[in-house]
Design a protein around this motif. Structure first.
Motif, PDB file in Angstrom:
ATOM      1  N   GLY A   1       0.808  -1.213   0.000  1.00  0.00           N
ATOM      2  CA  GLY A   1       0.000   0.000   0.000  1.00  0.00           C
ATOM      3  C   GLY A   1       0.841   1.263   0.000  1.00  0.00           C
ATOM      4  N   LYS A   2       1.833   1.316   0.893  1.00  0.00           N
ATOM      5  CA  LYS A   2       2.684   2.507   0.974  1.00  0.00           C
ATOM      6  C   LYS A   2       3.553   2.679  -0.266  1.00  0.00           C
ATOM      7  CE  LYS A   2       1.266   3.864   4.922  1.00  0.00           C
ATOM      8  NZ  LYS A   2       0.456   5.051   5.045  1.00  0.00           N
ATOM      9  N   SER A   3       4.054   1.567  -0.819  1.00  0.00           N
ATOM     10  CA  SER A   3       4.928   1.685  -1.984  1.00  0.00           C
ATOM     11  C   SER A   3       4.166   2.140  -3.221  1.00  0.00           C
ATOM     12  CB  SER A   3       5.650   0.367  -2.254  1.00  0.00           C
ATOM     13  OG  SER A   3       4.735  -0.652  -2.561  1.00  0.00           O
ATOM     14  N   VAL A   4       2.937   1.659  -3.408  1.00  0.00           N
ATOM     15  CA  VAL A   4       2.192   2.076  -4.598  1.00  0.00           C
ATOM     16  C   VAL A   4       1.799   3.551  -4.511  1.00  0.00           C
ATOM     17  CG1 VAL A   4      -0.166   1.451  -3.916  1.00  0.00           C
ATOM     18  CG2 VAL A   4       0.525   1.278  -6.287  1.00  0.00           C
ATOM     19  N   ILE A   5       1.488   4.038  -3.331  1.00  0.00           N
ATOM     20  CA  ILE A   5       1.196   5.468  -3.180  1.00  0.00           C
ATOM     21  C   ILE A   5       2.426   6.290  -3.541  1.00  0.00           C
ATOM     22  CG2 ILE A   5       0.741   7.279  -1.471  1.00  0.00           C
ATOM     23  CD1 ILE A   5      -1.170   5.271  -0.108  1.00  0.00           C
ATOM     24  N   ARG A   6       3.590   5.860  -3.084  1.00  0.00           N
ATOM     25  CA  ARG A   6       4.821   6.581  -3.395  1.00  0.00           C
ATOM     26  C   ARG A   6       5.130   6.543  -4.894  1.00  0.00           C
ATOM     27  NH1 ARG A   6      10.146   6.412   0.197  1.00  0.00           N
ATOM     28  NH2 ARG A   6      10.742   8.499  -0.388  1.00  0.00           N
ATOM     29  N   ILE A   7       4.928   5.386  -5.522  1.00  0.00           N
ATOM     30  CA  ILE A   7       5.168   5.274  -6.966  1.00  0.00           C
ATOM     31  C   ILE A   7       4.225   6.174  -7.741  1.00  0.00           C
ATOM     32  CG2 ILE A   7       4.956   3.688  -8.926  1.00  0.00           C
ATOM     33  CD1 ILE A   7       6.067   1.511  -6.970  1.00  0.00           C
ATOM     34  N   PHE A   8       2.933   6.166  -7.393  1.00  0.00           N
ATOM     35  CA  PHE A   8       1.977   7.037  -8.072  1.00  0.00           C
ATOM     36  C   PHE A   8       2.344   8.503  -7.910  1.00  0.00           C
ATOM     37  CE2 PHE A   8      -1.662   3.777  -7.990  1.00  0.00           C
ATOM     38  CZ  PHE A   8      -1.468   3.466  -9.324  1.00  0.00           C
ATOM     39  N   ARG A   9       2.735   8.907  -6.724  1.00  0.00           N
ATOM     40  CA  ARG A   9       3.060  10.324  -6.489  1.00  0.00           C
ATOM     41  C   ARG A   9       4.355  10.740  -7.166  1.00  0.00           C
ATOM     42  NH1 ARG A   9       1.388  10.873  -0.153  1.00  0.00           N
ATOM     43  NH2 ARG A   9      -0.817  11.136  -0.532  1.00  0.00           N
ATOM     44  N   ASN A  10       5.398   9.924  -7.064  1.00  0.00           N
ATOM     45  CA  ASN A  10       6.712  10.322  -7.572  1.00  0.00           C
ATOM     46  C   ASN A  10       6.893  10.111  -9.061  1.00  0.00           C
ATOM     47  OD1 ASN A  10       7.385  11.040  -4.988  1.00  0.00           O
ATOM     48  ND2 ASN A  10       8.579   9.205  -4.579  1.00  0.00           N
ATOM     49  N   TYR A  11       6.369   9.016  -9.600  1.00  0.00           N
ATOM     50  CA  TYR A  11       6.668   8.678 -10.983  1.00  0.00           C
ATOM     51  C   TYR A  11       5.503   8.872 -11.934  1.00  0.00           C
ATOM     52  CZ  TYR A  11      10.744   6.750  -8.768  1.00  0.00           C
ATOM     53  OH  TYR A  11      11.877   6.613  -8.033  1.00  0.00           O
ATOM     54  N   LEU A  12       4.290   8.787 -11.429  1.00  0.00           N
ATOM     55  CA  LEU A  12       3.131   8.943 -12.296  1.00  0.00           C
ATOM     56  C   LEU A  12       2.424  10.279 -12.081  1.00  0.00           C
ATOM     57  CD1 LEU A  12       1.727   5.315 -12.008  1.00  0.00           C
ATOM     58  CD2 LEU A  12       3.239   6.267 -13.750  1.00  0.00           C
ATOM     59  N   GLN A  13       2.942  11.117 -11.203  1.00  0.00           N
ATOM     60  CA  GLN A  13       2.424  12.456 -10.903  1.00  0.00           C
ATOM     61  C   GLN A  13       0.937  12.447 -10.545  1.00  0.00           C
ATOM     62  OE1 GLN A  13       4.706  12.185 -13.675  1.00  0.00           O
ATOM     63  NE2 GLN A  13       6.243  12.789 -12.200  1.00  0.00           N
ATOM     64  N   VAL A  14       0.484  11.410  -9.835  1.00  0.00           N
ATOM     65  CA  VAL A  14      -0.884  11.358  -9.330  1.00  0.00           C
ATOM     66  C   VAL A  14      -0.828  11.813  -7.877  1.00  0.00           C
ATOM     67  CG1 VAL A  14      -2.852   9.881  -8.818  1.00  0.00           C
ATOM     68  CG2 VAL A  14      -1.494   9.480 -10.869  1.00  0.00           C
ATOM     69  N   LYS A  15      -1.489  12.906  -7.556  1.00  0.00           N
ATOM     70  CA  LYS A  15      -1.397  13.467  -6.212  1.00  0.00           C
ATOM     71  C   LYS A  15      -2.565  13.065  -5.318  1.00  0.00           C
ATOM     72  CE  LYS A  15       2.332  15.684  -7.179  1.00  0.00           C
ATOM     73  NZ  LYS A  15       3.589  15.095  -6.840  1.00  0.00           N
ATOM     74  N   ILE A  16      -3.739  12.857  -5.896  1.00  0.00           N
ATOM     75  CA  ILE A  16      -4.911  12.505  -5.096  1.00  0.00           C
ATOM     76  C   ILE A  16      -5.713  11.417  -5.802  1.00  0.00           C
ATOM     77  CG2 ILE A  16      -5.142  14.761  -3.973  1.00  0.00           C
ATOM     78  CD1 ILE A  16      -7.325  15.418  -6.022  1.00  0.00           C
TER      79      ILE A  16
END
Length: 58
Positions: A32-47
């Motif tokens: 859960g924590k890693s996918v949130i970090r991947i989405f925020r850092n690499y896919l530019q998904v903030k919310i």
């Protein structure tokens, strides 16, 4: 203790957990924590991570 090795398509991890933590809960937490970090850092998904799939079932 945490040790790991990553390749292009998968990751190997060695975890040592205290007995009060279940393996299933710890893996769920890490995924859960890693996918949130991947989405925020690499896919530019903030919310709004709802409905997005990242990890394969299995």
């Amino acid at each position: 203790m945490f040790e790991g090795y990553a390749t292009n398509d998968h990751i190997h991890m060695l975890l040592m957990l205290p007995p009060e933590y279940s393996l299933a809960n710890m893996i769920g937490f890490i995924k859960g924590k890693s996918v949130i970090r991947i989405f925020r850092n690499y896919l530019q998904v903030k919310i709004n991570f709802t409905g997005r799939l990242f990890w394969a079932r299995g």
